[in-house]
Design a protein around this motif. Sequence first.
Motif, PDB file in Angstrom:
ATOM      1  N   ASP A  16       0.834  -1.204   0.000  1.00 41.63           N
ATOM      2  CA  ASP A  16       0.000   0.000   0.000  1.00 41.63           C
ATOM      3  C   ASP A  16       0.867   1.252   0.000  1.00 41.63           C
ATOM      4  N   ALA A  17       1.934   1.233   0.799  1.00 45.81           N
ATOM      5  CA  ALA A  17       2.818   2.396   0.860  1.00 45.81           C
ATOM      6  C   ALA A  17       3.493   2.634  -0.488  1.00 45.81           C
ATOM      7  N   ILE A  18       3.985   1.560  -1.104  1.00 44.71           N
ATOM      8  CA  ILE A  18       4.638   1.689  -2.406  1.00 44.71           C
ATOM      9  C   ILE A  18       3.642   2.171  -3.458  1.00 44.71           C
ATOM     10  N   SER A  19       2.424   1.665  -3.407  1.00 42.43           N
ATOM     11  CA  SER A  19       1.396   2.095  -4.366  1.00 42.43           C
ATOM     12  C   SER A  19       1.103   3.578  -4.208  1.00 42.43           C
ATOM     13  N   PHE A  20       1.046   4.030  -2.956  1.00 39.57           N
ATOM     14  CA  PHE A  20       0.785   5.443  -2.702  1.00 39.57           C
ATOM     15  C   PHE A  20       1.911   6.312  -3.261  1.00 39.57           C
ATOM     16  N   VAL A  21       3.153   5.897  -2.993  1.00 43.18           N
ATOM     17  CA  VAL A  21       4.303   6.664  -3.478  1.00 43.18           C
ATOM     18  C   VAL A  21       4.313   6.693  -5.001  1.00 43.18           C
ATOM     19  N   SER A  22       3.988   5.578  -5.633  1.00 41.28           N
ATOM     20  CA  SER A  22       3.950   5.526  -7.098  1.00 41.28           C
ATOM     21  C   SER A  22       2.900   6.486  -7.646  1.00 41.28           C
ATOM     22  N   ALA A  23       1.748   6.541  -6.982  1.00 41.35           N
ATOM     23  CA  ALA A  23       0.685   7.443  -7.428  1.00 41.35           C
ATOM     24  C   ALA A  23       1.116   8.897  -7.301  1.00 41.35           C
ATOM     25  N   VAL A  24       1.838   9.210  -6.214  1.00 41.56           N
ATOM     26  CA  VAL A  24       2.317  10.582  -6.027  1.00 41.56           C
ATOM     27  C   VAL A  24       3.343  10.939  -7.094  1.00 41.56           C
ATOM     28  N   HIS A  25       4.245  10.006  -7.389  1.00 44.43           N
ATOM     29  CA  HIS A  25       5.250  10.257  -8.425  1.00 44.43           C
ATOM     30  C   HIS A  25       4.588  10.543  -9.770  1.00 44.43           C
ATOM     31  N   ALA A  26       3.469   9.882 -10.012  1.00 45.25           N
ATOM     32  CA  ALA A  26       2.785  10.055 -11.295  1.00 45.25           C
ATOM     33  C   ALA A  26       2.180  11.449 -11.448  1.00 45.25           C
ATOM     34  N   LEU A  27       2.077  12.188 -10.347  1.00 45.09           N
ATOM     35  CA  LEU A  27       1.509  13.533 -10.413  1.00 45.09           C
ATOM     36  C   LEU A  27       2.461  14.538 -11.037  1.00 45.09           C
TER      37      LEU A  27
END
Length: 261
Positions: A16-27
């Motif tokens: 979940d943490a990695i998924s969140f970080v990936s989503a933020v990077h995509a911004l």
Amino acid sequence: MSLLMLSTSVQPATTDAISFVSAVHALGPGVKLLCTSRFSTTFESYFSTADKLEISAHGEDIVMFLEAQMQQPTALGRYIRTDPTLKDEIADTIIGESHGMFLLARLHLNALSTGIKSSITRKAVRAALKTLPTTLDGTYSEALQRIQNQAPDLADVGQCVLFWVIWAEKPLSILEMRHMYATLHLADGDALTEDDLPDTETLTGDCGGLIQIDPESQTARTVHYTTQECFRRSHLDLAAMARLQLADLSLAYLMLSSFLD
């Protein structure tokens, strides 16, 4: 520019943490992310190109903490008042074994304070300093050993409460644990009364300093999230016993005459 902060010390699932970080990077580059975490090979590899800053407690900070604790009216405090050099020896040793972690300093001092009950000389205290564990897992294992080495009735309370908190599926309130421990010692057919309920200090005072009470929610929790992680990872032999006892207690509680009448 936006700044988001993520602390992995609150134990979200790694995926979940990695998924969140990936989503933020995509911004995009307009969003900056600040993460705090203890060392993790997973996060270390994921943030391999990121700027890093290692944060640890300064020795002076740990000294201030230790001195404040050693001034408390305890058996350890009495030894220090009769031999002030002992305070410096304790502080120097604990700082060396704490590796910049307040948690380890606290656990080491608690181990020393608890063990001093059986140490009748300053020589014995100094000998105990030489046997402090050097790792977090070792410190937790040593704390469990201290719980088990208490008088049988105290060891029973300490182990029960520690294992319940670690392996329960939800946070346990103080009232729930009082009822659980009372149920554990009820004779068959007896009804549960107020006189059967132990007080809070009785339940939490013999857990080796590993359990504390949240003052707002009045629920029990481990002194640090790594406590639960360590026991669940390194003491699998205890898991089945703890879960079986929790299940047995739940059924026994529901079968009390108070509920059947």
